[in-house]
Enzyme design. Structure first.
Site: not given
Length: 461
Positions: A235, A285, A348
Site C-alpha cells: 500500500a 499466498k 504476513n
C-alpha cells in the site's frame, strides 16, 4: 523502443503516456452507467481504514477529488480508537520531516493538536488523524486529507460504489449491518472488495466462502454487482507512486469501466471475469508468507533455506490450485507475483518473522498495532480444515491409498500446528523442511498435473 501494454499505455524513455481518457471522461462514463443527473454526484465510500483501504480512498481522492460536483469520495472507520502517546510522538516526527505536510497542517490550523499530543496534553483519535491523511497502520506514509465518516449508516445508505477495505474476518459482520440499511433501496450499489482471505464451510459439503460471497449473502446485492480487486501490491509504495498493477474481477458490465476509472499511470488495472478463483488465490499466498517469515528469521536470512522453503511451499500452492480450479495455469503469474511481493515486504511475512524472533506472541492475536489484521492466520485455519475432509480424498502418489488433501501439504500442516493448535514452536517449520521423509516437491506437482484431483464443489460460484 515503445512497449505496448494492455489498454493502450506504453513506455518510452521512462515516460508513461496515457491514452485512456481524461479523469473527467472516466467519471462521466461511470456516471452514465449509474444514470446520474446533473447536480447528483457519484457517491463512493470506502469501508475500513486499514493501510490498503486508506491508500485506495486517497488515490481516488487524489485523482478525482477536484470534481466535487460530479463525485463524492468518503471513507468510513469505526470511531473511538485512540492514538497512544508513543505513536503521537512518532507522528509528530513524520510531520516535521515533511515540509509539504507541515505547511498543509498549519494552513488547516491542525498542527497544534499534534504538538499537544506529543506533549501528552491531548489524546488523538484514529478517525481524527485520518481526516488529516494519517492511517494508524501506516504512520510513515502521509496521505491526502480524507472525508471521514464514523456513522456506518450515514456512510453507505445512498452510496453508489462501496469499497470493502475491511479484513476478511470482519467483512461478514459489517455487511450484515449494512444489509439492514439497504432493505429499502430500489437499485443495488456496486461493491469492490479488496479483502484477501477465506472461510471454510464444511456442511452440507466442503467449500470455500470468499469475502464477495459473504457480502452477497449479507446484503442480497447480486453477484454481478460485486467485484474483487487484488494484485502484488504494498500500500505505502503504491501511494508513493511505485509502479504497480492489479486485476479487477467480476461481471463485464462493471469491471471494464471500473478498470478504466481506477487505472493511473503508476497503477495499471487489468480486468478478468474469474472473480472467486482470483479472490481465493489472494488468500492462499498469505498462508505461506507467514512460514516464509519464520524461515527467514530462524536461519538469519539464509538464501539457501528460503529457496528450499519457496520450492516446497509453491509446490503445495500448485497442488491446491489444481484442487480448486480446472485451469490453474492461468493463475500461475498472478499468484506467484502476489506471493513474491508478500514474501518480500508483506505484513504476513513480517508477522512470521516477529513470531520466530519472539518479538510478538500468538497471545497478542492476529490484529497487531501498526500493521492491522494478519489475514494469513485465519486462512491457515480455513485451508487446513477444508483440505482435511475425507470427502475430498485424493490418491497418494507413493502410498497407493486415498488420503485427505492436507496430508500432501506438510507446510500447511505445520503452520496449523504452530498458529492454531499451538502444539509446536516456530522452529517446527525448519523441522518440516529438514524431514528426510518429505517427498520431492516435483512429485507433488506431477501428481497435481497428472491425476484427477480437481474438486469443482470447493469453489461453487
Amino acid at each position: 523502443m515503445v512497449l505496448a501494454t494492455e489498454g493502450g499505455n506504453g513506455y518510452s524513455n521512462g515516460t508513461i503516456h496515457s491514452t485512456n481518457g481524461s479523469s473527467e471522461e472516466k467519471i462521466d462514463e461511470l456516471r452514465e452507467l449509474f444514470g446520474k443527473a446533473d447536480g447528483d454526484p457519484l457517491r463512493i465510500v470506502c469501508i475500513g481504514a486499514g493501510a490498503w483501504g486508506s491508500v485506495f480512498a486517497a488515490m481516488l481522492q487524489d485523482g478525482y477529488g477536484n470534481f466535487r460536483d460530479k463525485v463524492q469520495i468518503r471513507i468510513w472507520r469505526r470511531p473511538g480508537r485512540f492514538v497512544d502517546r508513543a505513536t503521537a510522538e512518532h507522528l509528530f516526527e513524520v510531520i516535521n520531516s515533511r515540509e509539504d505536510v507541515l505547511r498543509r497542517l498549519i494552513r488547516r490550523c491542525a498542527y497544534l493538536k499534534y504538538v499537544e499530543a506529543r506533549l501528552g496534553d491531548r489524546t488523538l483519535n484514529a478517525d481524527e488523524i485520518l481526516k488529516d491523511g494519517f492511517c494508524l497502520n501506516m504512520i510513515d506514509t502521509p496521505l491526502c486529507p480524507l472525508k471521514v465518516v464514523t456513522n456506518l449508516q450515514e456512510a453507505v445508505w445512498d452510496a453508489d460504489i462501496v469499497i470493502n477495505g475491511l479484513p476478511s474476518t470482519e467483512t461478514r459482520e459489517a455487511f450484515e449491518e449494512i444489509g439492514r440499511f439497504w432493505k429499502e433501496r430500489i437499485s443495488a450499489p456496486v461493491i469492490v472488495s479488496l479483502a484477501k482471505g477465506i472461510e471454510a464451510e464444511i456442511e452440507p459439503e466442503p467449500r470455500i466462502v470468499t469475502p464477495t460471497q459473504m457480502i452477497n449473502r449479507a446484503t442480497k446485492v447480486p453477484m454481478e454487482n460485486i467485484l474483487y480487486l487484488g494484485g502484488p501490491n504494498i500500500a505505502s509504495e503504491i501511494y508513493n507512486k511505485e509502479y504497480a498493477n492489479a486485476r479487477i474481477c467480476g461481471a463485464e458490465k462493471w469491471r471494464k469501466p471500473l478498470a478504466r476509472f481506477l487505472r493511473q499511470p503508476h497503477f495499471i488495472v487489468w480486468d478478468n471475469g474469474d472473480l472467486v478463483t482470483h479472490e481465493v488465490m489472494g488468500g492462499l499466498k498469505n498462508v505461506y508468507a507467514i512460514g516464509a517469515g519464520m524461515v527467514a528469521a530462524l536461519t538469519n536470512e539464509s538464501a539457501t533455506s528460503k529457496s528450499v522453503y519457496f520450492a516446497l511451499c509453491t509446490s503445495e500452492m500448485i497442488f491446491i490450485t489444481h484442487l480448486l480450479t480446472e485451469e490453474p495455469e492461468k493463475l500461475a503469474g498472478p499468484l506467484l507475483a502476489d506471493t513474491y511481493v508478500t514474501l518480500l515486504k508483506g505484513r504476513n511475512a513480517w508477522y512470521g518473522q516477529k513470531l520466530a524472533k519472539k518479538e510478538i506472541s500468538l497471545d497478542m492475536g492476529d490484529n497487531i498495532k501498526g500493521k492491522g489484521t494478519i489475514q494469513g492466520v485465519s486462512a491457515v485455519k480455513a485451508f487446513y480444515e477444508l483440505l482435511s475432509q475425507s470427502s475430498l480424498n485424493v490418491l497418494h502418489p507413493s502410498k497407493t491409498e486415498h488420503v485427505a488433501p492436507v496430508e500432501l501439504c506438510p507446510i500447511l500442516q505445520t503452520l496449523y500446528k504452530i498458529l492454531i493448535l499451538r502444539e509446536v514452536s516456530c522452529e517446527g517449520i525448519l523441522e518440516a523442511l529438514r524431514d528426510e521423509t518429505m517427498n520431492d516437491p516435483r512429485e507433488r506437482i506431477e501428481m497435481a498435473q497428472s491425476h484427477a484431483v480437481y474438486r469443482p464443489s470447493l469453489l461453487r460460484k
